[in-house]
Design a protein around this motif. Structure first.
Motif, PDB file in Angstrom:
ATOM      1  N   LYS A   1      13.761   8.887  11.060  1.00 25.81           N
ATOM      2  CA  LYS A   1      13.610   7.546  10.492  1.00 25.81           C
ATOM      3  C   LYS A   1      12.607   6.708  11.294  1.00 25.81           C
ATOM      4  CE  LYS A   1      16.160   7.369   6.720  1.00 25.81           C
ATOM      5  NZ  LYS A   1      15.561   7.051   5.402  1.00 25.81           N
ATOM      6  N   ASP A   2      12.101   7.268  12.406  1.00 26.13           N
ATOM      7  CA  ASP A   2      11.004   6.614  13.141  1.00 26.13           C
ATOM      8  C   ASP A   2       9.645   7.054  12.627  1.00 26.13           C
ATOM      9  OD1 ASP A   2      12.516   5.044  14.760  1.00 26.13           O
ATOM     10  OD2 ASP A   2      12.601   6.489  16.411  1.00 26.13           O
ATOM     11  N   LEU A   3       9.636   7.965  11.679  1.00 28.87           N
ATOM     12  CA  LEU A   3       8.362   8.419  11.119  1.00 28.87           C
ATOM     13  C   LEU A   3       7.770   7.305  10.252  1.00 28.87           C
ATOM     14  CD1 LEU A   3       9.393  12.025  10.017  1.00 28.87           C
ATOM     15  CD2 LEU A   3       7.770  11.438  11.823  1.00 28.87           C
ATOM     16  N   PRO A   4       6.464   7.388   9.975  1.00 33.17           N
ATOM     17  CA  PRO A   4       5.892   6.461   8.999  1.00 33.17           C
ATOM     18  C   PRO A   4       6.663   6.521   7.680  1.00 33.17           C
ATOM     19  CG  PRO A   4       4.150   7.668  10.105  1.00 33.17           C
ATOM     20  CD  PRO A   4       5.450   8.282  10.562  1.00 33.17           C
ATOM     21  N   PHE A   5       6.679   5.396   6.970  1.00 32.42           N
ATOM     22  CA  PHE A   5       7.454   5.289   5.731  1.00 32.42           C
ATOM     23  C   PHE A   5       7.143   6.439   4.778  1.00 32.42           C
ATOM     24  CE2 PHE A   5       9.342   3.370   2.019  1.00 32.42           C
ATOM     25  CZ  PHE A   5      10.305   2.512   2.511  1.00 32.42           C
ATOM     26  N   ASP A   6       5.863   6.801   4.680  1.00 34.87           N
ATOM     27  CA  ASP A   6       5.453   7.891   3.791  1.00 34.87           C
ATOM     28  C   ASP A   6       6.142   9.214   4.142  1.00 34.87           C
ATOM     29  OD1 ASP A   6       3.736   6.419   2.279  1.00 34.87           O
ATOM     30  OD2 ASP A   6       1.906   7.111   3.267  1.00 34.87           O
ATOM     31  N   ASP A   7       6.357   9.432   5.435  1.00 40.06           N
ATOM     32  CA  ASP A   7       6.780  10.753   5.904  1.00 40.06           C
ATOM     33  C   ASP A   7       8.285  10.860   6.154  1.00 40.06           C
ATOM     34  OD1 ASP A   7       4.066  11.273   5.925  1.00 40.06           O
ATOM     35  OD2 ASP A   7       3.846  10.699   8.026  1.00 40.06           O
TER      36      ASP A   7
ATOM     37  N   GLY B   1       0.815  -1.213   0.000  1.00 41.23           N
ATOM     38  CA  GLY B   1       0.000   0.000   0.000  1.00 41.23           C
ATOM     39  C   GLY B   1       0.847   1.260   0.000  1.00 41.23           C
ATOM     40  N   LEU B   2       2.088   1.144  -0.457  1.00 44.23           N
ATOM     41  CA  LEU B   2       2.954   2.318  -0.540  1.00 44.23           C
ATOM     42  C   LEU B   2       2.968   2.803  -1.985  1.00 44.23           C
ATOM     43  CD1 LEU B   2       5.920   1.099   1.701  1.00 44.23           C
ATOM     44  CD2 LEU B   2       4.195   2.803   2.291  1.00 44.23           C
TER      45      LEU B   2
ATOM     46  N   GLN C   1      -3.076   2.818   2.232  1.00 41.65           N
ATOM     47  CA  GLN C   1      -3.655   2.049   1.132  1.00 41.65           C
ATOM     48  C   GLN C   1      -3.296   0.580   1.281  1.00 41.65           C
ATOM     49  OE1 GLN C   1      -2.310   3.982  -2.485  1.00 41.65           O
ATOM     50  NE2 GLN C   1      -2.613   5.986  -1.570  1.00 41.65           N
ATOM     51  N   HIS C   2      -3.007   0.180   2.524  1.00 40.17           N
ATOM     52  CA  HIS C   2      -2.484  -1.166   2.747  1.00 40.17           C
ATOM     53  C   HIS C   2      -3.581  -2.161   3.091  1.00 40.17           C
ATOM     54  CE1 HIS C   2      -0.145  -3.988   5.619  1.00 40.17           C
ATOM     55  NE2 HIS C   2      -0.019  -4.442   4.398  1.00 40.17           N
TER      56      HIS C   2
ATOM     57  N   ARG D   1      -8.001  -4.723  -0.724  1.00 37.93           N
ATOM     58  CA  ARG D   1      -6.899  -5.659  -0.462  1.00 37.93           C
ATOM     59  C   ARG D   1      -7.294  -6.679   0.607  1.00 37.93           C
ATOM     60  NH1 ARG D   1      -4.707  -1.313  -2.665  1.00 37.93           N
ATOM     61  NH2 ARG D   1      -2.737  -1.417  -3.794  1.00 37.93           N
TER      62      ARG D   1
ATOM     63  N   SER E   1       0.516   3.913   5.247  1.00 36.14           N
ATOM     64  CA  SER E   1       0.618   2.458   5.195  1.00 36.14           C
ATOM     65  C   SER E   1       1.766   2.008   6.084  1.00 36.14           C
ATOM     66  CB  SER E   1       0.896   1.993   3.763  1.00 36.14           C
ATOM     67  OG  SER E   1      -0.141   2.387   2.905  1.00 36.14           O
TER      68      SER E   1
ATOM     69  N   GLN F   1       4.948  -0.615  12.239  1.00 37.94           N
ATOM     70  CA  GLN F   1       6.013   0.130  12.912  1.00 37.94           C
ATOM     71  C   GLN F   1       5.742   0.204  14.411  1.00 37.94           C
ATOM     72  OE1 GLN F   1       5.748   3.566  10.145  1.00 37.94           O
ATOM     73  NE2 GLN F   1       7.963   3.414   9.989  1.00 37.94           N
TER      74      GLN F   1
ATOM     75  N   ARG G   1       6.636  -2.733  16.380  1.00 34.95           N
ATOM     76  CA  ARG G   1       8.067  -2.833  16.713  1.00 34.95           C
ATOM     77  C   ARG G   1       8.426  -1.931  17.890  1.00 34.95           C
ATOM     78  NH1 ARG G   1       9.006  -3.140  11.071  1.00 34.95           N
ATOM     79  NH2 ARG G   1       9.513  -0.932  10.885  1.00 34.95           N
ATOM     80  N   PHE G   2       7.748  -0.776  17.988  1.00 37.91           N
ATOM     81  CA  PHE G   2       8.062   0.154  19.081  1.00 37.91           C
ATOM     82  C   PHE G   2       7.620  -0.423  20.434  1.00 37.91           C
ATOM     83  CE2 PHE G   2       7.320   3.814  15.824  1.00 37.91           C
ATOM     84  CZ  PHE G   2       8.583   3.619  15.290  1.00 37.91           C
TER      85      PHE G   2
ATOM     86  N   TYR H   1       8.270  -1.967   6.368  1.00 39.13           N
ATOM     87  CA  TYR H   1       8.066  -0.522   6.529  1.00 39.13           C
ATOM     88  C   TYR H   1       9.157   0.130   7.379  1.00 39.13           C
ATOM     89  CZ  TYR H   1       3.325  -1.739   4.993  1.00 39.13           C
ATOM     90  OH  TYR H   1       2.253  -2.203   4.299  1.00 39.13           O
ATOM     91  N   ASP H   2      10.355  -0.434   7.345  1.00 44.08           N
ATOM     92  CA  ASP H   2      11.439   0.206   8.078  1.00 44.08           C
ATOM     93  C   ASP H   2      11.993   1.318   7.189  1.00 44.08           C
ATOM     94  OD1 ASP H   2      13.689   1.002   9.402  1.00 44.08           O
ATOM     95  OD2 ASP H   2      14.219  -1.021  10.063  1.00 44.08           O
ATOM     96  N   ALA H   3      11.802   2.560   7.646  1.00 40.09           N
ATOM     97  CA  ALA H   3      12.163   3.713   6.821  1.00 40.09           C
ATOM     98  C   ALA H   3      13.676   3.833   6.622  1.00 40.09           C
ATOM     99  CB  ALA H   3      11.600   4.997   7.428  1.00 40.09           C
TER     100      ALA H   3
END
Lengths: 434, 326
Positions: free
Chosen positions: A313-319, A200-201, B132-133, B184, B110, B115, B118-119, A270-272
């Motif tokens: 780098k802890d932000l969501p992948f999009d951001d 969904g990226l 969109q996931h 999906r 997404s 994430q 993991r935190f 999703y690891d940025a």
């Protein structure tokens, strides 16, 4: 200045190798012979079993100063470079403010004077890297700036790039492009394909890069000005450059270590850390890049070392911002691709990039000593001692960089710099900064 | 999925899905009682973090948690520190420091739930829709709703029928597939249960990798509608830039909308779903939205037992032995 004796290594010339000791005196190579006596008081570097060659040259280093000193400074980036075996780096201009004037270029060059390795500077092609108005290229060139780029993005407007090329040609400088058509990339965050869709990226298609490579090759054909292609990431981009070169066009290209190592599948969780522009591509692209490097179709491995503060780098992948570290591990990755080809290895990490950066002895290079040359008597002593068999584990908190965003954390890599001499001074010995 | 996070329906087996559906049947019964509350999760704390506004999904999850007697912490993002620039990691760490067992997370990006998992690895994470996931509980409640409807028609119950009623069931999903996390999740849920799925959309609203999906892509929406036993209408996601993917909403309605005219040509028993909120008059005609075979209200009601089941399974660590509610 203390004499330095590099003893017991294999010297890697551009076309041959030779078991020899190297004596350095007053910043230059003073003698090369199979067995040299140790001069009184000399600093002896044990190079037993190691490759001895010209220090590595990074064409693509983001030092973040001025503006993002929390992520990296010229001094910390230079320490990371020294650990990685680099005697010179080219600082990219996407700082805040951008290096788009002689004043900012001078500031970074001044910071570089006290750094462990030589710091050359790339200037922006356009003011503020906005892609609309030419930056003072001649003014910066007078300071010794030889490479110009809006890296981070390419110059999107073909008219502006045509003007920049036409303007740059008589100045004897090289323009370098980050090739991605931003309209087609459409804000995507990873390679477009089944992985991006499943996650969904939004995707950045390979074609966004390739279209701009095509366009730029044609603008080089039109203007005759040399161009260097930064961090090419797809098989087709490499093919395009190969064909352009066969046509006799003055084009060169680099690949980044992460594009030689990872494919897009590492984005799966999703690891940025793995977010980068251009994005990590398919396994087929990785294989093609590796093959091209081995065949000598790629002029340089360049790190695109891009430090970011951990919270970003802890932000969501999009951001999260794109980019990852590279200086401390690029040589290991290159070693892995090149295998036991030390000549090709030094071509990719030193001789190739030094030529593109105008840093060789034959280049006119105010303020900088010569890099990427032959290991020969009389040459400036910028040398690396590389232990191609040293296997080690990457630990992100043991880095010299201020940032920790290495994609190689926890991996076992083989081959690393044991010692480094910059301008005749040992900066690294036994793997430790001196 | 007992004791685990629910981040995606990818990889969830038919058994895994049936476990959720069968558990939800038990909780659906609770919802018919005079006192619609059981002590199953008493003492557990569920945080509901909606970084993207969605009143119906948030209310559904919070209702589910409360009917299980869990305590609910609800973060209203609009007025929170997130607006002051706090990172996702810090927000989660702060909520976690209050002591929570599960977090229900909705996010426009997404992968944000993965994430977060993991935190705070000791906290169970339930994805309430990410970018969109995936929207796993929507996929589950859609198949739950269809199973209940088909079971009632066949004179059986959902639990007894298992996955039988899905074998060869002809499902058409129509509309903005590309931007849809619901599509999906729905495709994964339906195909895992044995249904045959077709998708139909304007070219620009198909995902780039649709060829790798376990579905058949069809171009003729009218043929596809006549073929279908279940029609899943998707919301046209104007907020995700769909507007520039088709020339106009009117043209989308013309080419892919479930208009009254198209509805009249459906087989009479064809079931219609829509994840809501509906754009009446765009992807679905207003009258069609109100017919008996349109299951939107059931989808909303069924959201509660499905989310009760998901919370129960994630937090209990076991499948129900007998009934978790007696």
């Amino acid at each position: 200045m203390t004499d330095v004796l590099i003893a017991g290594g294999t010297v890697i010339h551009h076309d041959a190798t030779e078991r020899a000791d190297v004596l350095i005196r007053d910043g230059r190579v003073a003698d090369i012979a199979p067995s040299l006596a140790r001069p009184a008081g000399a600093h002896v570097i044990d190079a037993d079993g190691c490759w001895v060659g010209p220090g590595f040259v990074d064409l693509h280093t983001h030092l973040r100063e001025p503006g993002r000193e929390e992520a990296e400074t010229v001094a910390s980036g230079a320490r990371a470079a020294a650990v990685g075996g680099y005697s010179a780096v080219v600082a990219m201009p996407n700082t805040e403010p951008a290096i788009d004037s002689a004043m900012v270029a001078q500031f970074v060059l001044d910071r570089g004077r006290d750094a462990l390795v030589e710091v050359a500077v790339a200037g922006a092609i356009t003011v503020g890297r906005q892609g609309t108005h030419l930056a003072p290229i001649a003014d910066m060139a007078a300071l010794g700036v030889r490479l110009f780029t809006d890296d981070g993005t390419g110059v999107q407007d073909p008219l502006i790039l045509r003007r920049a090329l036409t303007y740059a040609r008589p100045l004897g400088v090289t323009l370098a492009e980050h090739c991605e058509d931003e309209a087609l990339a459409a804000g995507g965050v990873m390679n477009e394909g089944h992985v991006s869709s499943r996650l969904g990226l939004s995707g950045r298609p390979a074609l966004a890069e390739e279209l701009m490579v095509m366009r730029d090759i044609e603008l080089v054909r039109l203007t005759g000005c040399p161009m260097h292609f930064l961090h090419l990431s797809t098989a087709r981009s490499i093919d395009l450059v190969r064909k352009a070169r066969a046509d006799g066009l003055p084009v060169t290209c680099e690949v980044a270590p992460h594009h030689l190592f990872f494919d897009e599948s590492v984005c799966e969780h999703y690891d940025a850390l793995f977010k980068v522009h251009p994005p990590l591509r398919t396994r087929g692209d990785v294989d093609a890049l590796q093959a091209a490097l081995r065949q000598g179709d790629v002029d340089a491995v360049a790190t695109d070392h891009a430090p970011h503060a951990p919270e970003l780098k802890d932000l969501p992948f999009d951001d999260a911002p794109p980019g990852m570290l590279g200086l401390e591990h690029a040589a290991s990755i290159t070693r892995g691709v090149m295998g036991d080809d030390p000549i090709g290895f030094f071509r990719a990490l030193s001789r190739g990039p030094a030529a593109i950066a105008h840093l060789r002895a034959r280049d006119e290079r105010p303020r900088h000593t010569a890099h990427g040359g032959d290991v020969a008597v009389g040459e400036d002593a910028n040398l690396v001692v590389f232990d191609a068999a040293d296997t080690y584990r990457v630990e992100r908190h043991g880095l010299q960089s201020r940032a920790h965003n290495t994609p190689y954390d926890g991996l076992e890599l083989t081959g690393r710099a044991r010692a480094l001499v910059v301008r005749g001074i040992p900066r690294l010995d036994q793997g430790q900064l001196t | 999925m007992a004791g685990r996070n629910l981040l995606s329906l990818e990889g969830l087996s038919q058994e895994g899905i049936l476990e959720v559906l069968d558990t939800a049947e038990i909780f659906a019964e609770v919802n018919t009682r005079a006192i619609r509350k059981v002590p199953t999760l008493k003492g557990k704390v569920v945080a509901s973090l909606f970084f993207e506004e969605s009143t119906r999904t948030r209310l559904s999850f919070e209702t589910a948690a409360k009917r299980l007697s869990a305590d609910v912490l609800s973060l209203a993002v609009a007025s929170s520190s997130v607006k002051k620039g706090e990172s996702l990691r810090d927000t989660i760490a702060t909520i976690d420091a209050l002591g929570i067992d599960a977090v229900v997370l909705r996010h426009a990006a997404s992968g944000a739930p993965e994430q977060v998992s993991r935190f705070v690895p000791h906290v169970r994470v339930i994805n309430a829709g990410d970018g969109q996931h995936q929207h796993p509980t929507q996929g589950l409640l859609d198949v739950f709703t269809i199973r209940r409807a088909l079971a009632a028609r066949a004179g059986t119950t959902g639990r007894e029928s298992g996955a039988e009623l899905f074998a060869g069931l002809r499902v058409l999903i129509v509309g903005d597939i590309r931007h849809s996390r619901v599509a999906r999740s729905d495709v994964m849920a339906y195909t895992a249960l044995g249904a045959t799925v077709r998708v139909c959309a304007p070219g620009t609203l198909l995902p780039v990798d649709v060829a790798t999906w376990p579905v058949e892509v069809v171009d003729d929406v009218d043929d596809a509608l006549e073929w279908a036993q279940v029609v899943g209408v998707l919301r046209l996601q104007k907020e995700r830039g769909t507007g520039s993917m088709v020339p106009s909403l009117a043209e989308f309605t013309l080419t892919h909308g479930l208009t009254w005219e198209r509805f009249t040509r459906l087989a009479p028993q064809t079931l219609i779903t829509h994840p809501g909120p509906m754009n009446r008059g765009v992807e679905i005609d207003s009258r069609v939205a109100d017919v008996d075979t349109a299951l939107m209200e059931q989808q909303v009601s069924n959201g509660v037992p499905i989310r009760m089941a998901v919370l129960y399974l994630a937090l209990s660590g076991t499948s129900p032995e007998g009934s978790p509610v007696d």
